[in-house]
Scaffold this motif. Structure first.
Motif, PDB file in Angstrom:
ATOM      1  N   ASP A  39       0.892  -1.139   0.002  1.00  0.00           N
ATOM      2  CA  ASP A  39      -0.211  -0.274  -0.165  1.00  0.00           C
ATOM      3  C   ASP A  39       0.809   0.657  -0.179  1.00  0.00           C
ATOM      4  O   ASP A  39       2.021   1.216   0.460  1.00  0.00           O
ATOM      5  CB  ASP A  39      -1.052  -0.195   1.146  1.00  0.00           C
ATOM      6  N   GLY A  97      -0.613  -5.407   5.525  1.00  0.00           N
ATOM      7  CA  GLY A  97      -1.085  -6.057   6.327  1.00  0.00           C
ATOM      8  C   GLY A  97      -2.160  -6.960   5.116  1.00  0.00           C
ATOM      9  O   GLY A  97      -2.623  -7.038   4.817  1.00  0.00           O
ATOM     10  N   GLY A  98      -3.559  -7.520   6.252  1.00  0.00           N
ATOM     11  CA  GLY A  98      -4.213  -8.540   5.570  1.00  0.00           C
ATOM     12  C   GLY A  98      -4.485  -7.506   4.174  1.00  0.00           C
ATOM     13  O   GLY A  98      -4.700  -8.289   3.462  1.00  0.00           O
ATOM     14  N   SER A  99      -4.494  -6.739   4.103  1.00  0.00           N
ATOM     15  CA  SER A  99      -5.540  -6.327   2.946  1.00  0.00           C
ATOM     16  C   SER A  99      -4.606  -6.055   1.717  1.00  0.00           C
ATOM     17  O   SER A  99      -4.747  -6.804   0.512  1.00  0.00           O
ATOM     18  CB  SER A  99      -6.196  -4.290   2.835  1.00  0.00           C
ATOM     19  N   ASP A 102      -3.890 -10.315   0.981  1.00  0.00           N
ATOM     20  CA  ASP A 102      -5.215 -10.732   0.325  1.00  0.00           C
ATOM     21  C   ASP A 102      -5.544 -10.624  -0.635  1.00  0.00           C
ATOM     22  O   ASP A 102      -5.587 -11.181  -1.559  1.00  0.00           O
ATOM     23  CB  ASP A 102      -6.542  -9.991   1.351  1.00  0.00           C
ATOM     24  N   THR A 141       3.191  -6.974   8.055  1.00  0.00           N
ATOM     25  CA  THR A 141       3.828  -5.584   8.771  1.00  0.00           C
ATOM     26  C   THR A 141       2.507  -4.919  10.036  1.00  0.00           C
ATOM     27  O   THR A 141       3.091  -4.088  10.576  1.00  0.00           O
ATOM     28  CB  THR A 141       3.297  -4.404   7.663  1.00  0.00           C
ATOM     29  N   THR A 142       1.379  -5.905   9.763  1.00  0.00           N
ATOM     30  CA  THR A 142       0.891  -5.343  11.109  1.00  0.00           C
ATOM     31  C   THR A 142       1.061  -7.130  11.953  1.00  0.00           C
ATOM     32  O   THR A 142       1.086  -7.667  11.405  1.00  0.00           O
ATOM     33  CB  THR A 142      -0.826  -4.798  10.776  1.00  0.00           C
ATOM     34  N   THR A 145      -3.967 -10.181  11.332  1.00  0.00           N
ATOM     35  CA  THR A 145      -4.657 -11.043  10.565  1.00  0.00           C
ATOM     36  C   THR A 145      -4.571 -12.300  10.440  1.00  0.00           C
ATOM     37  O   THR A 145      -5.014 -13.489  10.310  1.00  0.00           O
ATOM     38  CB  THR A 145      -5.221 -10.755   8.527  1.00  0.00           C
ATOM     39  N   THR A 150      -3.555 -18.284   5.568  1.00  0.00           N
ATOM     40  CA  THR A 150      -4.665 -18.753   5.713  1.00  0.00           C
ATOM     41  C   THR A 150      -4.577 -19.761   4.220  1.00  0.00           C
ATOM     42  O   THR A 150      -4.264 -18.335   3.152  1.00  0.00           O
ATOM     43  CB  THR A 150      -5.667 -18.265   6.605  1.00  0.00           C
ATOM     44  N   ILE A 152      -7.503 -17.591   2.789  1.00  0.00           N
ATOM     45  CA  ILE A 152      -8.958 -16.945   1.843  1.00  0.00           C
ATOM     46  C   ILE A 152      -7.865 -15.756   1.761  1.00  0.00           C
ATOM     47  O   ILE A 152      -7.313 -14.873   2.293  1.00  0.00           O
ATOM     48  CB  ILE A 152      -9.436 -16.914   3.596  1.00  0.00           C
ATOM     49  N   VAL A 154     -10.004 -11.813   1.278  1.00  0.00           N
ATOM     50  CA  VAL A 154     -11.047 -10.801   1.692  1.00  0.00           C
ATOM     51  C   VAL A 154     -11.487 -10.022   1.344  1.00  0.00           C
ATOM     52  O   VAL A 154     -10.425  -8.942   0.869  1.00  0.00           O
ATOM     53  CB  VAL A 154     -11.372 -10.466   3.353  1.00  0.00           C
ATOM     54  N   LYS A 161     -19.364  -7.822   3.742  1.00  0.00           N
ATOM     55  CA  LYS A 161     -17.900  -8.802   2.755  1.00  0.00           C
ATOM     56  C   LYS A 161     -17.840  -9.909   2.556  1.00  0.00           C
ATOM     57  O   LYS A 161     -18.934 -10.772   2.944  1.00  0.00           O
ATOM     58  CB  LYS A 161     -16.430  -8.392   3.848  1.00  0.00           C
ATOM     59  N   LEU A 180       9.004  -4.815  11.127  1.00  0.00           N
ATOM     60  CA  LEU A 180       8.545  -4.598  10.579  1.00  0.00           C
ATOM     61  C   LEU A 180       7.453  -3.837  10.392  1.00  0.00           C
ATOM     62  O   LEU A 180       6.887  -3.217  10.383  1.00  0.00           O
ATOM     63  CB  LEU A 180       7.712  -5.282   9.096  1.00  0.00           C
ATOM     64  N   SER A 183       6.304   0.341  13.241  1.00  0.00           N
ATOM     65  CA  SER A 183       6.058   1.546  12.362  1.00  0.00           C
ATOM     66  C   SER A 183       4.581   2.147  12.606  1.00  0.00           C
ATOM     67  O   SER A 183       4.358   2.660  12.684  1.00  0.00           O
ATOM     68  CB  SER A 183       6.801   2.109  11.360  1.00  0.00           C
ATOM     69  N   THR A 192      -5.350  -4.034  15.506  1.00  0.00           N
ATOM     70  CA  THR A 192      -4.499  -5.404  14.597  1.00  0.00           C
ATOM     71  C   THR A 192      -4.657  -6.212  15.791  1.00  0.00           C
ATOM     72  O   THR A 192      -4.933  -7.445  15.891  1.00  0.00           O
ATOM     73  CB  THR A 192      -3.809  -5.553  13.657  1.00  0.00           C
TER      74      THR A 192
HETATM   75  P1  NAD Z   1      -4.688  -3.077   6.678  1.00  0.00           P
HETATM   76  O1  NAD Z   1      -3.590  -4.084   6.250  1.00  0.00           O
HETATM   77  O2  NAD Z   1      -6.140  -2.590   5.750  1.00  0.00           O
HETATM   78  O3  NAD Z   1      -3.756  -2.084   7.179  1.00  0.00           O
HETATM   79  C1  NAD Z   1      -4.132  -0.578   7.890  1.00  0.00           C
HETATM   80  C2  NAD Z   1      -3.701   0.657   8.132  1.00  0.00           C
HETATM   81  O4  NAD Z   1      -1.696  -0.164   8.590  1.00  0.00           O
HETATM   82  C3  NAD Z   1      -3.187   0.656   6.516  1.00  0.00           C
HETATM   83  O5  NAD Z   1      -3.473   2.453   6.323  1.00  0.00           O
HETATM   84  C4  NAD Z   1      -1.470   0.042   6.003  1.00  0.00           C
HETATM   85  O6  NAD Z   1      -0.764   1.770   5.562  1.00  0.00           O
HETATM   86  C5  NAD Z   1      -1.484   0.453   7.571  1.00  0.00           C
HETATM   87  N1  NAD Z   1       0.329  -0.060   8.043  1.00  0.00           N
HETATM   88  C6  NAD Z   1       0.079  -1.396   7.907  1.00  0.00           C
HETATM   89  N2  NAD Z   1       1.131  -2.047   8.388  1.00  0.00           N
HETATM   90  C7  NAD Z   1       2.029  -1.209   8.796  1.00  0.00           C
HETATM   91  C8  NAD Z   1       3.139  -0.351   9.409  1.00  0.00           C
HETATM   92  N3  NAD Z   1       4.250  -1.516   9.413  1.00  0.00           N
HETATM   93  N4  NAD Z   1       3.532   0.978   9.388  1.00  0.00           N
HETATM   94  C9  NAD Z   1       3.188   1.464   9.984  1.00  0.00           C
HETATM   95  N5  NAD Z   1       1.463   2.304   9.058  1.00  0.00           N
HETATM   96  C10 NAD Z   1       1.152  -0.103   8.117  1.00  0.00           C
HETATM   97  O7  NAD Z   1      -4.802  -3.738   8.068  1.00  0.00           O
HETATM   98  P2  NAD Z   1      -5.026  -5.040   8.559  1.00  0.00           P
HETATM   99  O8  NAD Z   1      -5.837  -5.046   9.607  1.00  0.00           O
HETATM  100  O9  NAD Z   1      -3.871  -5.768   8.436  1.00  0.00           O
HETATM  101  O10 NAD Z   1      -6.137  -5.982   7.460  1.00  0.00           O
HETATM  102  C11 NAD Z   1      -7.672  -6.171   7.065  1.00  0.00           C
HETATM  103  C12 NAD Z   1      -7.784  -6.870   5.971  1.00  0.00           C
HETATM  104  O11 NAD Z   1      -7.773  -7.837   6.397  1.00  0.00           O
HETATM  105  C13 NAD Z   1      -9.843  -6.696   6.151  1.00  0.00           C
HETATM  106  O12 NAD Z   1      -9.221  -6.231   4.747  1.00  0.00           O
HETATM  107  C14 NAD Z   1     -10.041  -7.803   6.586  1.00  0.00           C
HETATM  108  O13 NAD Z   1     -10.767  -8.244   6.130  1.00  0.00           O
HETATM  109  C15 NAD Z   1      -8.336  -8.717   5.546  1.00  0.00           C
HETATM  110  N6  NAD Z   1      -8.548  -9.907   6.697  1.00  0.00           N
HETATM  111  C16 NAD Z   1      -8.495 -11.310   6.371  1.00  0.00           C
HETATM  112  C17 NAD Z   1      -7.919 -12.388   6.820  1.00  0.00           C
HETATM  113  C18 NAD Z   1      -7.065 -13.562   6.073  1.00  0.00           C
HETATM  114  O14 NAD Z   1      -7.147 -14.490   6.814  1.00  0.00           O
HETATM  115  N7  NAD Z   1      -6.729 -13.343   4.666  1.00  0.00           N
HETATM  116  C19 NAD Z   1      -8.152 -12.167   8.467  1.00  0.00           C
HETATM  117  C20 NAD Z   1      -8.434 -11.365   8.971  1.00  0.00           C
HETATM  118  C21 NAD Z   1      -8.692 -10.489   8.508  1.00  0.00           C
END
Ligand code: NAD
Length: 388
Positions: A39, A97-99, A102, A141-142, A145, A150, A152, A154, A161, A180, A183, A192
């Motif tokens: 992202d 992150g998960g976004s 995924d 990096t979070t 998720t 997994t 999946i 999403v 969803k 990672l 930050s 998260t």
């Molecule tokens: P995200 O990926 O949407 O990230 C959230 C925010 O954190 C973003 O603005 C991103 O830029 C920021 N960010 C990420 N890493 C960072 C870092 N190291 N330093 C600073 N900022 C950082 O959030 P998420 O909660 O990780 O992922 C959510 C998504 O994952 C949703 O769409 C959810 O439905 C999906 N999800 C998937 C699964 C799966 O098994 N596939 C499980 C749970 C959730």
């Protein structure tokens, strides 16, 4: 005797500095063209560069795709799938992150399959994934998720969803480097982190839990509950970040095998209709869903209480289960997540449409230890609105 199907892939590296394993893993595949899905914020803060530099130094051609948005809508996924097919890439790396993860796995798999991503959605699609697609490496990096382990992906639709799910969506390699995550800002760390905790708690209470997933779920609850508050207060605390990354990874393994249930089923409509971050949707609902299903799983809730650092020794199962719900509620509050739906500006008039979308999540609801029917879902949303 119950037979459990357990899937524990991909090949994983965990631990501070494990990003160093990326180059040797990429070398095993010798891809001519690599697509890095991430992202824009991660590019801005230089994390993307940390991944691309060792690869480009060795002559790999890396294209950085930064059009990922949080809680990605289907259209964003469709655009990336088209880009991946046209680009003739030979490997996809998901960093974020998960976004981002995924979308990376979706694009890697659908690059080898035909038709739009919409055709492969669980609730409304009609096609099954047939080909494995491109090799993929996922780097979270979070700490939340568990997407790196997994099968999946999403996607956000207009009001809820849906997921694309197939074992081909499992990464070939996961690299879980807590460095990672340093930050990640406090609010995202909190959301998260509670997401990961919810994975572990729901996996432990799931009707599909097994002795193997139980061990994983309880260890994830221990690691997360002892370090989440610290990680939110001081993002530079190395041990807290390590615990959170390990906890999230282990919770991912637990819920991938045992499933998540009511909290996620009711959280999806909150994300879909009000664009609330996935972790926050889970966090605001966790105490209310747990309070509602408590009576069906008092023994297991006593175990969760112990893993949370409480002590059920001198309590009846009934008392311990109440205490467990209290502890979960306190943790969510301590990390600063709003305690009610009203805290997210959700009007009471929306509760009925949330209920109608929640009922659709049959795959998730089926794993709840207490069957959750329409009337139950309506009551839970109402109590999450009222705050009682
Ligand atoms: P995200 O990926 O949407 O990230 C959230 C925010 O954190 C973003 O603005 C991103 O830029 C920021 N960010 C990420 N890493 C960072 C870092 N190291 N330093 C600073 N900022 C950082 O959030 P998420 O909660 O990780 O992922 C959510 C998504 O994952 C949703 O769409 C959810 O439905 C999906 N999800 C998937 C699964 C799966 O098994 N596939 C499980 C749970 C959730």
């Amino acid at each position: 005797m119950t037979v459990s199907k357990l899937v524990f892939t991909p090949l994983s590296y965990t631990g501070w500095g494990s990003l160093e394993q990326l180059l040797p893993e990429v070398e095993k595949y010798s891809p001519r063209k690599i697509l890095l899905v991430t992202d824009p914020f991660l590019k801005e803060i230089g994390l993307t560069e940390r991944v691309t530099a060792p690869l480009t130094e060795q002559g790999y051609e890396v294209t950085v795709y930064t059009e990922v948005v949080p809680e990605p809508p289907l259209a964003v996924g469709e655009k990336l799938v088209a880009f991946t097919r046209e680009g003739k890439f030979e490997m996809v790396i998901g960093l974020g992150g998960g976004s981002a993860m995924d979308l990376a796995k979706l694009a890697a798999v659908l690059a080898g399959n035909e038709g739009p991503a919409a055709d492969y959605l669980n609730l409304s699609g009609s096609k099954k994934v047939e080909e494995k697609g491109l090799p993929k490496i996922l780097i979270p990096t979070t700490a939340g998720t568990g997407s790196e382990v997994t099968n999946i992906s999403v996607l956000s639709l207009e009001s809820t969803k849906d997921v694309v799910t197939h074992d081909y969506l499992l990464a070939d390699v996961a690299i879980v480097d807590p460095e990672l995550t340093v930050s990640v800002p406090p609010r995202v760390t909190a959301a998260t982190g509670v997401d990961a905790l919810t994975h572990a708690v729901e996996a432990y209470l799931s009707v599909n839990a097994s002795p193997v997933s139980d061990g994983l779920a309880l260890q994830a609850i221990r690691l997360i509950s002892r370090s989440l508050r610290t990680a939110v207060e001081n993002g530079n605390d190395k041990q807290a970040r390590i615990d959170m990354s390990n906890g999230s990874y282990i919770a991912g393994l637990a819920f991938f095998n045992a499933g998540v249930a009511g909290v996620h089923a009711l959280a999806y409509p909150l994300g879909g209709q009000f664009h609330i971050a996935h972790g926050e949707s889970n966090a605001v609902l966790l105490p209310y869903v747990m309070g509602y299903i408590r009576k069906s799983c008092t023994k297991r809730m006593a175990d969760v209480l112990n893993a949370l650092g409480g002590n059920s020794l001198y309590l009846s199962e009934e008392e311990a289960s109440y205490k467990c719900v209290e502890e979960l509620t306190r943790l969510v509050k301590d990390v600063g997540i709003p305690q009610t739906l009203a805290g997210f500006n959700i009007p009471e008039s929306a509760l009925e449409s949330l209920t109608q979308d929640g009922v659709q999540q049959k795959r998730l609801l089926a794993r709840s230890p207490l069957p959750l029917l329409e009337e139950d879902i309506r009551k839970i949303y109402q109590s999450a609105f009222n705050g009682v």
